[in-house]
Design a protein around this motif. Sequence first.
Motif, PDB file in Angstrom:
ATOM      1  N   GLU A  97       1.108  -1.511   0.387  1.00 41.10           N
ATOM      2  CA  GLU A  97       0.113  -0.053  -0.092  1.00 41.10           C
ATOM      3  C   GLU A  97       0.835   1.419   0.227  1.00 41.10           C
ATOM      4  O   GLU A  97       0.516   2.514  -0.686  1.00 41.10           O
ATOM      5  N   LYS A  98       2.072   1.022   0.614  1.00 39.69           N
ATOM      6  CA  LYS A  98       2.832   2.835   0.743  1.00 39.69           C
ATOM      7  C   LYS A  98       3.390   2.242  -0.372  1.00 39.69           C
ATOM      8  O   LYS A  98       3.630   4.030  -0.780  1.00 39.69           O
ATOM      9  N   LYS A  99       4.016   1.025  -1.584  1.00 38.80           N
ATOM     10  CA  LYS A  99       4.506   1.637  -2.312  1.00 38.80           C
ATOM     11  C   LYS A  99       3.740   2.152  -3.045  1.00 38.80           C
ATOM     12  O   LYS A  99       4.124   2.910  -4.015  1.00 38.80           O
ATOM     13  N   ILE A 100       2.562   1.748  -3.175  1.00 30.35           N
ATOM     14  CA  ILE A 100       2.031   2.309  -4.174  1.00 30.35           C
ATOM     15  C   ILE A 100       1.292   3.620  -3.633  1.00 30.35           C
ATOM     16  O   ILE A 100       1.702   4.996  -5.222  1.00 30.35           O
ATOM     17  N   VAL A 101       1.224   4.334  -2.888  1.00 28.74           N
ATOM     18  CA  VAL A 101       0.761   5.258  -2.594  1.00 28.74           C
ATOM     19  C   VAL A 101       2.311   6.242  -3.276  1.00 28.74           C
ATOM     20  O   VAL A 101       1.961   7.516  -3.676  1.00 28.74           O
ATOM     21  N   ASN A 102       3.630   5.649  -2.662  1.00 27.25           N
ATOM     22  CA  ASN A 102       4.576   6.595  -3.220  1.00 27.25           C
ATOM     23  C   ASN A 102       4.876   6.383  -4.786  1.00 27.25           C
ATOM     24  O   ASN A 102       4.527   7.498  -5.421  1.00 27.25           O
ATOM     25  N   MET A 103       4.320   5.600  -6.005  1.00 33.61           N
ATOM     26  CA  MET A 103       4.222   5.384  -7.337  1.00 33.61           C
ATOM     27  C   MET A 103       3.465   6.585  -7.268  1.00 33.61           C
ATOM     28  O   MET A 103       3.690   7.338  -8.819  1.00 33.61           O
ATOM     29  N   LEU A 104       1.823   6.470  -6.551  1.00 34.51           N
ATOM     30  CA  LEU A 104       1.169   8.420  -7.158  1.00 34.51           C
ATOM     31  C   LEU A 104       2.022   9.187  -6.786  1.00 34.51           C
ATOM     32  O   LEU A 104       1.460  10.365  -8.293  1.00 34.51           O
ATOM     33  N   GLU A 105       2.587   9.764  -5.673  1.00 40.05           N
ATOM     34  CA  GLU A 105       2.702  10.543  -5.211  1.00 40.05           C
ATOM     35  C   GLU A 105       4.119  11.000  -6.681  1.00 40.05           C
ATOM     36  O   GLU A 105       4.645  11.817  -7.055  1.00 40.05           O
ATOM     37  N   SER A 106       4.901  10.264  -6.767  1.00 38.48           N
ATOM     38  CA  SER A 106       6.185  10.851  -8.041  1.00 38.48           C
ATOM     39  C   SER A 106       5.852  10.939  -9.219  1.00 38.48           C
ATOM     40  O   SER A 106       6.460  10.855 -10.285  1.00 38.48           O
ATOM     41  N   GLY A 107       3.866  10.352  -9.391  1.00 34.34           N
ATOM     42  CA  GLY A 107       3.495  10.576 -11.328  1.00 34.34           C
ATOM     43  C   GLY A 107       3.674   9.368 -11.290  1.00 34.34           C
ATOM     44  O   GLY A 107       4.025   9.514 -12.920  1.00 34.34           O
ATOM     45  N   GLU A 108       4.411   8.577 -10.857  1.00 36.85           N
ATOM     46  CA  GLU A 108       4.848   6.881 -11.651  1.00 36.85           C
ATOM     47  C   GLU A 108       3.252   6.044 -12.560  1.00 36.85           C
ATOM     48  O   GLU A 108       2.929   5.541 -13.381  1.00 36.85           O
ATOM     49  N   ILE A 109       2.091   6.194 -11.359  1.00 33.28           N
ATOM     50  CA  ILE A 109       0.556   5.897 -12.050  1.00 33.28           C
ATOM     51  C   ILE A 109      -0.634   7.050 -12.395  1.00 33.28           C
ATOM     52  O   ILE A 109       0.290   8.038 -11.228  1.00 33.28           O
ATOM     53  N   THR A 110      -1.240   6.282 -12.121  1.00 33.02           N
ATOM     54  CA  THR A 110      -2.535   7.866 -11.961  1.00 33.02           C
ATOM     55  C   THR A 110      -3.235   7.228 -10.958  1.00 33.02           C
ATOM     56  O   THR A 110      -3.012   6.071 -10.121  1.00 33.02           O
ATOM     57  N   ALA A 111      -4.202   8.556 -10.304  1.00 38.80           N
ATOM     58  CA  ALA A 111      -4.736   8.444  -9.257  1.00 38.80           C
ATOM     59  C   ALA A 111      -5.791   6.745  -9.234  1.00 38.80           C
ATOM     60  O   ALA A 111      -6.195   5.710  -8.898  1.00 38.80           O
ATOM     61  N   GLU A 112      -6.497   7.102 -10.706  1.00 44.12           N
ATOM     62  CA  GLU A 112      -7.178   5.842 -11.180  1.00 44.12           C
ATOM     63  C   GLU A 112      -6.502   4.398 -11.067  1.00 44.12           C
ATOM     64  O   GLU A 112      -7.139   3.361 -10.671  1.00 44.12           O
ATOM     65  N   GLU A 113      -5.448   4.253 -11.497  1.00 45.77           N
ATOM     66  CA  GLU A 113      -4.551   3.021 -11.720  1.00 45.77           C
ATOM     67  C   GLU A 113      -4.276   2.699  -9.965  1.00 45.77           C
ATOM     68  O   GLU A 113      -4.363   1.681  -9.762  1.00 45.77           O
ATOM     69  N   ALA A 114      -3.658   3.416  -9.233  1.00 43.10           N
ATOM     70  CA  ALA A 114      -3.800   3.743  -7.765  1.00 43.10           C
ATOM     71  C   ALA A 114      -5.016   3.050  -7.469  1.00 43.10           C
ATOM     72  O   ALA A 114      -4.938   1.378  -6.233  1.00 43.10           O
ATOM     73  N   ILE A 115      -6.153   3.466  -7.736  1.00 49.54           N
ATOM     74  CA  ILE A 115      -7.143   3.214  -6.721  1.00 49.54           C
ATOM     75  C   ILE A 115      -7.320   1.501  -6.816  1.00 49.54           C
ATOM     76  O   ILE A 115      -7.989   1.035  -6.848  1.00 49.54           O
ATOM     77  N   LYS A 116      -7.348   0.891  -8.095  1.00 49.32           N
ATOM     78  CA  LYS A 116      -7.175  -0.306  -9.080  1.00 49.32           C
ATOM     79  C   LYS A 116      -6.311  -1.071  -8.648  1.00 49.32           C
ATOM     80  O   LYS A 116      -7.137  -2.316  -7.842  1.00 49.32           O
ATOM     81  N   LEU A 117      -5.786  -0.521  -8.005  1.00 50.82           N
ATOM     82  CA  LEU A 117      -4.428  -1.451  -7.747  1.00 50.82           C
ATOM     83  C   LEU A 117      -4.454  -1.786  -6.144  1.00 50.82           C
ATOM     84  O   LEU A 117      -4.412  -2.706  -5.700  1.00 50.82           O
ATOM     85  N   LEU A 118      -5.056  -0.658  -5.199  1.00 51.45           N
ATOM     86  CA  LEU A 118      -5.192  -0.932  -3.973  1.00 51.45           C
ATOM     87  C   LEU A 118      -6.687  -1.712  -3.557  1.00 51.45           C
ATOM     88  O   LEU A 118      -7.016  -2.468  -2.840  1.00 51.45           O
ATOM     89  N   LYS A 119      -7.920  -1.487  -5.080  1.00 50.96           N
ATOM     90  CA  LYS A 119      -8.850  -2.686  -4.332  1.00 50.96           C
ATOM     91  C   LYS A 119      -8.770  -4.250  -4.699  1.00 50.96           C
ATOM     92  O   LYS A 119      -9.409  -4.332  -4.783  1.00 50.96           O
ATOM     93  N   ASP A 120      -7.290  -4.287  -5.632  1.00 46.48           N
ATOM     94  CA  ASP A 120      -7.400  -5.499  -5.926  1.00 46.48           C
ATOM     95  C   ASP A 120      -6.721  -6.575  -4.572  1.00 46.48           C
ATOM     96  O   ASP A 120      -6.910  -7.313  -4.681  1.00 46.48           O
ATOM     97  N   GLU A 121      -6.204  -6.157  -4.087  1.00 43.79           N
ATOM     98  CA  GLU A 121      -6.138  -6.263  -2.671  1.00 43.79           C
ATOM     99  C   GLU A 121      -7.423  -7.683  -1.802  1.00 43.79           C
ATOM    100  O   GLU A 121      -8.071  -7.615  -1.851  1.00 43.79           O
TER     101      GLU A 121
END
Length: 121
Positions: A97-121
């Motif tokens: 989860e922290k990795k996903i948030v870091n990727m979002l903050e650094s612009g590596e992924i979009t907010a939509e992609e972050a939501i999808k990744l987090l919901k996949d858990e």
Amino acid sequence: MAYNVLTNCPVCSKKLKITKLQCTHCNTTIENEFELSKLASLSKEQLHFVEVFLTCRGNIKEVEKELGISYPTVRGKLSDIIESLGYVQKKKSEVDEKKIVNMLESGEITAEEAIKLLKDE
């Protein structure tokens, strides 16, 4: 006419072993016990997905476009194939989860992609 190699017995569904190989050119025959690769146990549909995934160089967005399926469907198919190959998938943890948030903050992924990744858990 060549047929696909059977990997399971049509009678009892147990795993088959290859015991004979023959050269089509000189008719040399070799008999022994041979093992198939793990990929040989995948269904035609799974093998097609693996081919698409590889030709897209693992880019999930490209796989989505090529097959006309959603991101969660791509992830689901990947998970099924990984399990079919006999690998146990690790559960996502807070570290992920922290990795996903870091990727979002650094612009590596979009907010939509972050939501999808987090919901996949």
